[in-house]
Design a protein around this motif. Sequence first.
Motif, short mmCIF file in Angstrom:
data_model
loop_
_atom_site.label_atom_id
_atom_site.label_comp_id
_atom_site.label_asym_id
_atom_site.label_seq_id
_atom_site.Cartn_x
_atom_site.Cartn_y
_atom_site.Cartn_z
N ALA A 1 -13.60 -7.06 -0.18
CA ALA A 1 -12.21 -7.34 -0.50
C ALA A 1 -11.72 -6.14 -1.27
CB ALA A 1 -12.01 -8.56 -1.31
N VAL A 2 -10.34 -5.80 -0.86
CA VAL A 2 -9.55 -4.91 -1.77
C VAL A 2 -8.41 -5.44 -2.30
CG1 VAL A 2 -8.33 -2.77 -1.25
CG2 VAL A 2 -10.27 -2.98 0.09
N LEU A 3 -8.12 -5.19 -3.63
CA LEU A 3 -7.18 -5.46 -4.27
C LEU A 3 -6.49 -4.47 -4.93
CD1 LEU A 3 -5.67 -7.88 -5.72
CD2 LEU A 3 -7.11 -7.62 -7.55
N SER A 4 -5.06 -4.56 -4.68
CA SER A 4 -4.04 -3.57 -4.93
C SER A 4 -2.84 -4.19 -5.77
CB SER A 4 -3.69 -2.48 -3.69
OG SER A 4 -2.61 -1.74 -3.94
N ARG A 5 -2.33 -3.42 -6.39
CA ARG A 5 -1.01 -3.47 -6.89
C ARG A 5 -0.01 -3.71 -5.93
NH1 ARG A 5 2.82 0.12 -10.97
NH2 ARG A 5 4.54 -1.09 -11.16
N GLY A 6 0.14 -3.18 -4.92
CA GLY A 6 1.29 -3.16 -3.93
C GLY A 6 2.43 -2.48 -4.18
N TYR A 7 2.39 -1.26 -4.56
CA TYR A 7 3.31 -0.56 -5.12
C TYR A 7 4.44 -0.59 -4.29
CZ TYR A 7 5.94 3.17 -7.55
OH TYR A 7 6.98 4.07 -8.07
N LYS A 8 5.90 -0.90 -4.91
CA LYS A 8 7.06 -1.18 -4.31
C LYS A 8 7.31 -2.11 -2.94
CE LYS A 8 9.30 3.60 -5.16
NZ LYS A 8 9.74 4.69 -4.39
N ARG A 9 6.05 -3.09 -3.29
CA ARG A 9 6.39 -4.11 -2.15
C ARG A 9 7.51 -5.11 -2.48
NH1 ARG A 9 2.96 -9.30 -4.02
NH2 ARG A 9 2.16 -8.30 -6.26
N LYS A 10 8.16 -5.97 -1.38
CA LYS A 10 9.33 -6.79 -1.86
C LYS A 10 8.73 -8.01 -1.83
CE LYS A 10 12.46 -3.53 0.66
NZ LYS A 10 13.44 -3.47 2.01
#
Length: 394
Positions: free
Chosen positions: A75-84
């Motif tokens: 599994a990969v977990l990211s912040r999700g920069y600039k997501r809506k």
Amino acid sequence: MEGDFITINKKLLALSWFYGLGVGIRNMLFEMGILKSRSFSVPVISVGNITVGGTGKTPHVEYLIRLLKDQFNVAVLSRGYKRKSSGFVLSDKDTPMPMIGDEPYQMKQKFPDVAVAVDRKRTRGISNLIAADNGLDVDVILLDDAFQHRYVKPGINILLVDYHRLVIYDRLLPAGRLREPVRAKDRADIVIITKCPRDLKPMEFRVVTKAMKLFPYQQLFFSTLEYNKPEAVFKDLENMENIQSLDALAGKNILVLTGIASPQQLMHDLQEYNSQITPLTFGDHHNFKRKDVETINDTFAQMPEPKLILTTEKDATRLMVVEGLSDEVKHHLYALPLRIAIMQDQQEEFNQKIRGYVHKNSRNSILVKGKNDHQSADGNSAGDRPRTISFRNH
């Protein structure tokens, strides 16, 4: 040469001192235990940096995915920069890019069987990924861009350092591009010097190794970028040229369109195949507006034939959903896939370290440990009990 992309704004050094004071207090609170770092029951590998962008986090995370996915549920977990979107989002193959961000979207499209999630609060994100009722059965979690996120205590902390912006020569924001003082590198278990020239000499490896001044518990690796053949961004269009290799770029006029933090290495590498390059650069994770689209259309229209546009995979994810690109641009727009390679014949050593850590700390190993400990206790025998270990014990 190391440090050749570094520029220091000396007028802002005073502000950097105040910024460093704030970061130092925060780190001290973690060291004192006032702010808590949390460990988890599954192996967690963090990949990050202490600079503002541009060290190659995504291709290194993708390297780890390829290394582990055939043996483990990754599994990969990211912040999700600039997501809506907000909160925890677990993506599927149909999740639109704006909901999770360009880099997580890129990884989900490449690895549809890998769980890719985003959450600004990494502890909450990990808890959701390993929850018993989610049906994922995660064996290992890769944290994308989480070196500063100290609320999670990873089993392996990988620090990426750009060869052209060695942290030892940089300064804190806003005078330089460091997000933390150089001493923060001491938290890393593994340091990878990224974007190295492919023809780096043995003496240069030794110079960088000495300059980094790592501790005995830390291991240093070097990586370089390798490019695959360009792929059409709009694959469903007819009459798209099938470019078999980068050698086919010779003789063409190339518009290199980027919205990444450090495009210099890409520009330099493409010079090997074609010197007729027109750069068109935007900021990292740039959201293309109507004016930007007009600039792209007009710039490409004015270029002489034969011509095409090269962009990064990350930029391609955003360009695919942009409105207003001309048909000419769409028919000539290609993404340039890249991978990293571990240098100095150390690839297998690096792979074994990662695999070994996941094997020893996976849930299966923990279950075996618990069973054996229980059997030893029933028999009143201390014995040589198997134990789950982390990457380092110090």
